[in-house]
Design a protein around this motif. Sequence first.
Motif, mmCIF file in Angstrom:
data_model
loop_
_atom_site.group_PDB
_atom_site.id
_atom_site.type_symbol
_atom_site.label_atom_id
_atom_site.label_comp_id
_atom_site.label_asym_id
_atom_site.label_seq_id
_atom_site.Cartn_x
_atom_site.Cartn_y
_atom_site.Cartn_z
ATOM 1 N N GLU A 73 9.402 21.156 -3.874
ATOM 2 C CA GLU A 73 10.461 22.057 -3.435
ATOM 3 C C GLU A 73 11.792 21.341 -3.235
ATOM 4 N N ARG A 74 11.766 20.013 -3.149
ATOM 5 C CA ARG A 74 13.006 19.249 -2.971
ATOM 6 C C ARG A 74 13.497 18.623 -4.280
ATOM 7 N N CYS A 76 13.890 9.118 -3.389
ATOM 8 C CA CYS A 76 14.447 9.922 -4.476
ATOM 9 C C CYS A 76 14.636 9.026 -5.697
ATOM 10 N N VAL A 77 14.076 9.445 -6.817
ATOM 11 C CA VAL A 77 14.076 8.618 -8.020
ATOM 12 C C VAL A 77 14.588 9.435 -9.204
ATOM 13 N N PRO A 78 15.610 8.935 -9.909
ATOM 14 C CA PRO A 78 16.072 9.650 -11.107
ATOM 15 C C PRO A 78 14.930 9.833 -12.114
ATOM 16 N N LYS A 79 14.874 11.022 -12.709
ATOM 17 C CA LYS A 79 13.805 11.301 -13.674
ATOM 18 C C LYS A 79 14.031 10.598 -15.003
ATOM 19 N N LYS A 80 15.272 10.433 -15.379
ATOM 20 C CA LYS A 80 15.581 9.829 -16.670
ATOM 21 C C LYS A 80 15.125 8.383 -16.697
ATOM 22 N N GLU A 81 14.475 8.001 -17.766
ATOM 23 C CA GLU A 81 13.982 6.636 -17.886
ATOM 24 C C GLU A 81 15.155 5.661 -17.898
ATOM 25 N N GLY A 82 15.009 4.573 -17.145
ATOM 26 C CA GLY A 82 16.070 3.583 -17.082
ATOM 27 C C GLY A 82 15.938 2.704 -15.863
ATOM 28 N N LYS A 83 16.940 1.834 -15.679
ATOM 29 C CA LYS A 83 16.996 0.930 -14.535
ATOM 30 C C LYS A 83 18.177 1.345 -13.658
ATOM 31 N N TYR A 84 17.943 1.380 -12.329
ATOM 32 C CA TYR A 84 18.943 1.930 -11.434
ATOM 33 C C TYR A 84 19.175 1.042 -10.214
ATOM 34 N N ASP A 90 0.830 -1.218 0.000
ATOM 35 C CA ASP A 90 0.000 0.000 0.000
ATOM 36 C C ASP A 90 0.858 1.260 0.000
ATOM 37 N N ALA A 91 1.741 1.368 -0.989
ATOM 38 C CA ALA A 91 2.650 2.512 -1.056
ATOM 39 C C ALA A 91 1.912 3.784 -1.459
ATOM 40 N N ARG A 92 2.165 4.842 -0.712
ATOM 41 C CA ARG A 92 1.583 6.152 -1.005
ATOM 42 C C ARG A 92 2.725 7.153 -1.148
ATOM 43 N N MET A 93 2.821 7.743 -2.330
ATOM 44 C CA MET A 93 3.917 8.658 -2.647
ATOM 45 C C MET A 93 3.382 10.080 -2.807
ATOM 46 N N TYR A 112 10.018 12.322 -3.087
ATOM 47 C CA TYR A 112 8.699 12.037 -2.538
ATOM 48 C C TYR A 112 8.804 11.733 -1.044
ATOM 49 N N GLN A 113 7.737 12.014 -0.315
ATOM 50 C CA GLN A 113 7.557 11.349 0.972
ATOM 51 C C GLN A 113 6.838 10.042 0.685
ATOM 52 N N LEU A 114 7.413 8.957 1.169
ATOM 53 C CA LEU A 114 6.868 7.621 0.941
ATOM 54 C C LEU A 114 6.225 7.118 2.218
#
Length: 430
Positions: A161-162, A187-195, A153-156, A170-172
Amino acid sequence: MKKLVLPSLLLIWASSVLAQPVERLVKVIVSPDHADWLYKPGEPVRLTISVYRSNVLLKGVKLRYEIGPEKMTPTKTETVTLKEGTLALDAGTLKTAGFLRCIATVEVDGKEYRGLTTAGFDPPSIKPTVANPDDFKTFWDNAKADLAKVPVDARMTLLPERCTERTNVYQLNLQNVNNSRFYGILCVPKKEGKYPAILRVPGAGVRPYYGMIAEADRGFITLEVGIHGVPVTMEPAVYESLGRGPLSGYQAANLDDRDRYYYKRVYLGCVRAVDFLAGMPQYDGQNMAVTGGSQGGALSIVTAGLDNRIKWVGAYYPALCDVTGYLHGRAGGWPHLFAGNDLAYNNKPDRIKTTGYYDVVNFARQVNVPGYYSWGFNDETCPPTSMYAAYNVIPGTKTLDINYLDTGHWTYPEQTEKMTNWLLGQLRAK
């Protein structure tokens, strides 16, 4: 886009336990006669105590010192006047593996100044005192099975501002056991890909969190969690009130019941954080690390011991190690459940039994992945005796960086840089 400058893993962490001590006018330096601070059992330790002001020996100052096994009653104390500002001292020895500490204190112009040095005697031979319950693995396997029945039940909630040009922040908010929630900064990189992914677990206390934004900007998914089941973006005054009120002394809450002890929900919350990271579509599916210091060092080892999806561990001076040491005549780990005023209250069979299910030592026995560990001998919060008791039973590949012997419950920038470089290197940053 507005960019908020926040602390990163490479810099001093947002926790007082990792901050360097403030420079002081008067310095009390206790120097051992072995450069590596290591001695064989039975070998004498010789020390030189020097007192400086403005980098000049302070003559005629009165000094008191105490010597003994760390955290235990001193075996030798004395007050002397340093005519020339220095004192040569025979500190004695230990006949068994452990640590011998000298603390020296002076008073100058109404203020106290202190210094210390801690000699190690065959640390790799230190063995745990805490019991290893026969049903330890079964207990935690059942607990994880119960957690698995609870939806993530993840809520993001995006925190504009960050965010940076490269990273969404996000606050998770995750569902945990017993109808509780588990919060963090994702924190998630915006660029599409696998990290690759990094989970940072917190030191003791109650505070807000800001996230590992700098690492996300470099191409990592990062999640910095709190443990208390409350949002991590409130005003600092709220956490101060919680810490002085309902969360005061949380470290010992329900210690008489292994199923209700405070850290059960916490340890499972760390597994829940791994659940979430492992299920992210942006995760590369194989490279995940956990890191933290003090209580966070403990939680790093615990998480790696509980969850084989963690592939690397980076831990500074772990707490919650061999906490029963005090019951066997030696130092135990933070939160010092069996020391001082807490001894009479906690020295009961049910409380002692519970510690076996939560002590880092017993999770360390299950850590089979590479780990990088770092601490100094002068730590008075997490005694090195307790940390070695856990480190020595880790079966996985391990590196202990003890090039910062004089550190207490804090780190040098060079120390954190080495940890960072190792951790990010293992995760194969691109």
